[in-house]
Design a protein around this motif. Sequence first.
Motif, PDB file in Angstrom:
ATOM      1  N   TYR A   1       0.853  -1.191   0.000  1.00 58.25           N
ATOM      2  CA  TYR A   1       0.000   0.000   0.000  1.00 58.25           C
ATOM      3  C   TYR A   1       0.882   1.232   0.000  1.00 58.25           C
ATOM      4  CZ  TYR A   1       0.478   0.271   5.184  1.00 58.25           C
ATOM      5  OH  TYR A   1       0.939   0.358   6.462  1.00 58.25           O
ATOM      6  N   ALA A   2       0.273   2.348  -0.352  1.00 61.13           N
ATOM      7  CA  ALA A   2       1.044   3.574  -0.574  1.00 61.13           C
ATOM      8  C   ALA A   2       0.396   4.746   0.136  1.00 61.13           C
ATOM      9  CB  ALA A   2       1.121   3.869  -2.072  1.00 61.13           C
ATOM     10  N   GLN A   3       1.075   5.897   0.084  1.00 56.75           N
ATOM     11  CA  GLN A   3       0.463   7.152   0.513  1.00 56.75           C
ATOM     12  C   GLN A   3       0.637   8.165  -0.604  1.00 56.75           C
ATOM     13  OE1 GLN A   3       0.726   8.593   4.659  1.00 56.75           O
ATOM     14  NE2 GLN A   3       1.560  10.494   3.827  1.00 56.75           N
TER      15      GLN A   3
ATOM     16  N   GLU B   1       3.254   0.799  -6.439  1.00 53.48           N
ATOM     17  CA  GLU B   1       3.056   1.636  -5.240  1.00 53.48           C
ATOM     18  C   GLU B   1       3.763   2.982  -5.372  1.00 53.48           C
ATOM     19  OE1 GLU B   1       0.801   0.817  -3.364  1.00 53.48           O
ATOM     20  OE2 GLU B   1       0.628  -1.342  -3.693  1.00 53.48           O
TER      21      GLU B   1
ATOM     22  N   HIS C   1       1.593   5.376  -7.123  1.00 56.11           N
ATOM     23  CA  HIS C   1       0.669   6.095  -6.229  1.00 56.11           C
ATOM     24  C   HIS C   1       1.406   7.216  -5.486  1.00 56.11           C
ATOM     25  CE1 HIS C   1      -2.674   3.448  -6.875  1.00 56.11           C
ATOM     26  NE2 HIS C   1      -2.165   2.409  -6.243  1.00 56.11           N
TER      27      HIS C   1
END
Lengths: 107, 322
Positions: free
Chosen positions: B194-196, B233, B236
């Motif tokens: 997951y990423a930010q 990721e 993103h």
Amino acid sequence: MMSKKVNADVLPQWWVHSHEEDTEAEMVFRPATFNFPPSRGRISFDLKPDGSLAESGIAPDDRRLETKGTWKLEDDNTLAFYTGSQSAPHRVMRITSVDKDRLVIKK
Amino acid sequence: MKEKTKSLNLRSGGAKTVKSAPRRRQCGTMAVHQRLLEQYPSFRQNLVDIERLVARRMLSGMAARAGGPTTIPIVVHVVFNSTAEDISDAQIKSQIVVLNKDYRAKNPDKNKTPTVWRGLVTDVNIQFALASKDPNGKPTTGITRTHTTHTSFSDDNAVKSAATGGADPWPSDKFLNIWVCTFERTPQGQLLGYAQFPGGPPKTDGVVILNTAFGTKGTATAPFNRGRTTTHEIGHWLNLHHIWGDTAHCEGTDFVDDTPNQQLPNFGKPHFPHITCSNGPNGDMFMNYMDYVDDDSMFMFTAGQVARMTATLDGPRSTIGT
């Protein structure tokens, strides 16, 4: 002509997208106990016997998105998901077939 | 594809679009995303500002960061419980090799791009290197190793803080933080990463990758053993959205003009063409890094995606890289 009503008794389960089994026209869901291979993500919905619903989706940043709501099986074999007190469903899916091990919906 | 439009001509610069009526009600995904943004008002405003900046850049055709390519320093935080999770330096370096091919369009498998889209395959002009100096200016391998009592992590950012069993980030305005760990197994499976997005809280900025989906060696396991989870990721992190637009119908958007409208994520190893949302004859661009296919089935960014990433590098991530 009315289609034959699906067996509603087997619907209350936690259904997880078995995308490996999808066809061009249909999506296949399996119970959460199914032995799924690794995947980048799977959507799921937990249809509780009391009509409550827990959905899990894929967030824009690849996390899981959990949402609560309610579900209802309509007379035309449509599975409708509702959020909060809204009268219109946020998601509607036409069931093609269902048994205790496999749920198939029209794309 | 832009919101509420369908492409009739998907070549860059030649897109012709028409309005279309919603086929289904919107699913809850974006609604929940909006609620998350509302929990962090500054994040929400930052995203609005970033979208304005990207739009201005795309209209003006402004030059990318002067010169190039831009080199981004990476710190990899290996957070492990068992010794097998303490992945080798060689596995980590194999991931950097993948990134430096994918973000320079030097990946050999780009030749598998369907002919109709080959002209869209674009060099991002970014390269990556393990940091050679730590935040204090001292020599470093660019790798930290942290033993944890946690046997797995969820997607709640706990791995990003020593106080919650993970490893603290290095300053995210100077380093791209990559945490590598084991994710919990749930009925929906195990997350790969997951990423930010840019504009979020600095203390959690970066990407998190499953150790068996990181790099091409060691514990990397097929079909996610070609390093493409990290490529995705970081996409993103550089402000790219999923190519299907994060909805279960045809009204979502990835805010990019030269990618086809697409209904849902693709998985596995699709066959070309796969048509959804009336996007024939070529269908979904499932071989794009921002779809959900296997590692050996994704191999391209488009010019429109590169424009978004470049704008992000010149804007909200302007302090990182040289």
